[in-house]
Design an enzyme around this catalytic site. Structure first.
Site, PDB file in Angstrom:
ATOM      1  N   THR A   1      -3.918   2.214  -2.210  1.00  0.00           N
ATOM      2  CA  THR A   1      -5.167   1.739  -1.603  1.00  0.00           C
ATOM      3  C   THR A   1      -5.634   2.657  -0.477  1.00  0.00           C
ATOM      4  O   THR A   1      -6.713   2.431   0.076  1.00  0.00           O
ATOM      5  CB  THR A   1      -4.952   0.330  -1.022  1.00  0.00           C
ATOM      6  OG1 THR A   1      -3.719   0.367  -0.321  1.00  0.00           O
ATOM      7  CG2 THR A   1      -4.909  -0.718  -2.101  1.00  0.00           C
TER       8      THR A   1
ATOM      9  N   ASP B   1       0.839  -1.204   0.000  1.00  0.00           N
ATOM     10  CA  ASP B   1       0.000   0.000   0.000  1.00  0.00           C
ATOM     11  C   ASP B   1       0.871   1.250   0.000  1.00  0.00           C
ATOM     12  O   ASP B   1       1.663   1.457   0.920  1.00  0.00           O
ATOM     13  CB  ASP B   1      -0.923   0.003   1.228  1.00  0.00           C
ATOM     14  CG  ASP B   1      -1.888  -1.186   1.233  1.00  0.00           C
ATOM     15  OD1 ASP B   1      -2.478  -1.457   0.187  1.00  0.00           O
ATOM     16  OD2 ASP B   1      -2.024  -1.831   2.283  1.00  0.00           O
TER      17      ASP B   1
ATOM     18  N   ASP C   1       6.825   3.236   2.120  1.00  0.00           N
ATOM     19  CA  ASP C   1       6.312   4.615   2.162  1.00  0.00           C
ATOM     20  C   ASP C   1       5.971   5.093   3.578  1.00  0.00           C
ATOM     21  O   ASP C   1       5.667   6.266   3.764  1.00  0.00           O
ATOM     22  CB  ASP C   1       5.058   4.773   1.284  1.00  0.00           C
ATOM     23  CG  ASP C   1       3.855   4.067   1.883  1.00  0.00           C
ATOM     24  OD1 ASP C   1       4.007   2.919   2.343  1.00  0.00           O
ATOM     25  OD2 ASP C   1       2.771   4.676   1.902  1.00  0.00           O
TER      26      ASP C   1
HETATM   27  C1  BG6 Z   1      -1.062  -1.458   5.446  1.00  0.00           C
HETATM   28  C2  BG6 Z   1      -1.806  -0.155   5.247  1.00  0.00           C
HETATM   29  O1  BG6 Z   1      -0.362  -1.783   4.292  1.00  0.00           O
HETATM   30  O2  BG6 Z   1      -1.977  -2.518   5.739  1.00  0.00           O
HETATM   31  C3  BG6 Z   1      -2.677   0.124   6.469  1.00  0.00           C
HETATM   32  O3  BG6 Z   1      -0.884   0.892   5.037  1.00  0.00           O
HETATM   33  C4  BG6 Z   1      -3.606  -1.055   6.747  1.00  0.00           C
HETATM   34  O4  BG6 Z   1      -3.417   1.307   6.252  1.00  0.00           O
HETATM   35  C5  BG6 Z   1      -2.777  -2.334   6.903  1.00  0.00           C
HETATM   36  O5  BG6 Z   1      -4.349  -0.833   7.928  1.00  0.00           O
HETATM   37  C6  BG6 Z   1      -3.639  -3.568   7.124  1.00  0.00           C
HETATM   38  O6  BG6 Z   1      -4.385  -3.810   5.960  1.00  0.00           O
HETATM   39  P1  BG6 Z   1      -5.613  -4.816   5.844  1.00  0.00           P
HETATM   40  O7  BG6 Z   1      -5.871  -4.899   4.354  1.00  0.00           O
HETATM   41  O8  BG6 Z   1      -5.180  -6.128   6.412  1.00  0.00           O
HETATM   42  O9  BG6 Z   1      -6.746  -4.231   6.626  1.00  0.00           O
HETATM   43 MG    MG Z   2       2.672   1.361   2.803  1.00  0.00          MG
END
Ligand code: BG6
Ligand code: MG
Length: 214
Positions: free
Chosen positions: A16, A10, A169
């Site tokens: 996302t 992400d 990031d």
């Molecule tokens: C990270 C995002 O990659 O994944 C976060 O930057 C997110 O914002 C986290 O909360 C968990 O993601 P998911 O898809 O398991 O809810």
């Molecule tokens: Mg990230």
């Protein structure tokens, strides 16, 4: 010499954050308070459950552990609905090209993400084949800035941490990579991504020359 690249998902490969924002905002509104884009920024790289706890704190709402887990599931059901429609044009500029460049140069690639939805996203945008290994929220127990996700990434490819370069990031992710003994390229702003060996605006600014000079 670098032998492998480990990528956060992400904010590095796809954007996302906008879907996470919409789903968290819907949840906050459902609980009777608002959620801003500035607050969403603070959740980059933060796990789902920890994100929910921060949002509840910001909204001044207390929930039991069971209720928290139901709310996290509810947010995820909305998020999953949104990512079903993701398309290859949502890949961030230069990401696919750089993945192909490093693979053609004989380097291995791994994903190192906190998300439990990473496989769905990579399949939707058509990039899953470009990763030799996928380490994500389903495989790790400790969240970034703990280095577990990247150490497991290196291990899954059969390399030492020092042979790997991480692309991240989020500041928590940069800290995780450094704690794991890896070089790290920050994606974003050098004022925020303190400690990164190099900071670029996106993978479109990366090439093999920059990678080998790290
Ligand atoms: C990270 C995002 O990659 O994944 C976060 O930057 C997110 O914002 C986290 O909360 C968990 O993601 P998911 O898809 O398991 O809810
Ligand atoms: Mg990230």
């Amino acid at each position: 010499m670098v032998k492998a690249c480990i990528f956060d998902l992400d904010g590095v490969i796809v954007d996302t954050a906008v879907y996470h924002f919409k789903a968290w905002k819907r949840l906050a509104n459902h609980l009777g308070f608002d959620f801003t884009e500035a607050e969403n920024e603070k959740l980059k790289g933060v796990s789902r459950v920890r994100s929910l706890q921060l949002i509840l704190e910001w909204g001044g709402v207390k929930k039991t552990t069971d209720e928290q887990s139901q709310l996290a599931d509810l947010k995820n059901s909305w998020y999953v609905e949104m990512i079903q429609g993701m398309q290859p044009d949502e890949i961030l500029p230069g990401a696919k090209e750089f993945l192909l460049t490093v693979r053609n140069a004989g380097l291995k690639t791994a994903l190192g993400s906190a998300s439990k939805n990473s496989r769905t996203i990579l399949e939707k945008v058509g990039l899953i084949e470009l990763f030799d290994s996928i380490i994500d929220g389903n495989t790790v127990t400790a969240s970034k800035p703990d280095p577990e996700v990247f150490l497991k990434g290196a291990q899954s490819l059969g390399f030492n941490p020092a042979d790997c370069v991480v692309f991240e990031d989020a500041i928590a992710g940069v800290e995780a990579a450094l704690a794991g003994g890896m070089k790290v390229v920050g994606i974003g702003d050098s004022a925020t991504l303190i400690g990164a060996n190099l900071v670029v605006a996106g993978l479109h600014e990366m090439n093999l020359d920059k990678l080998y000079k790290l």
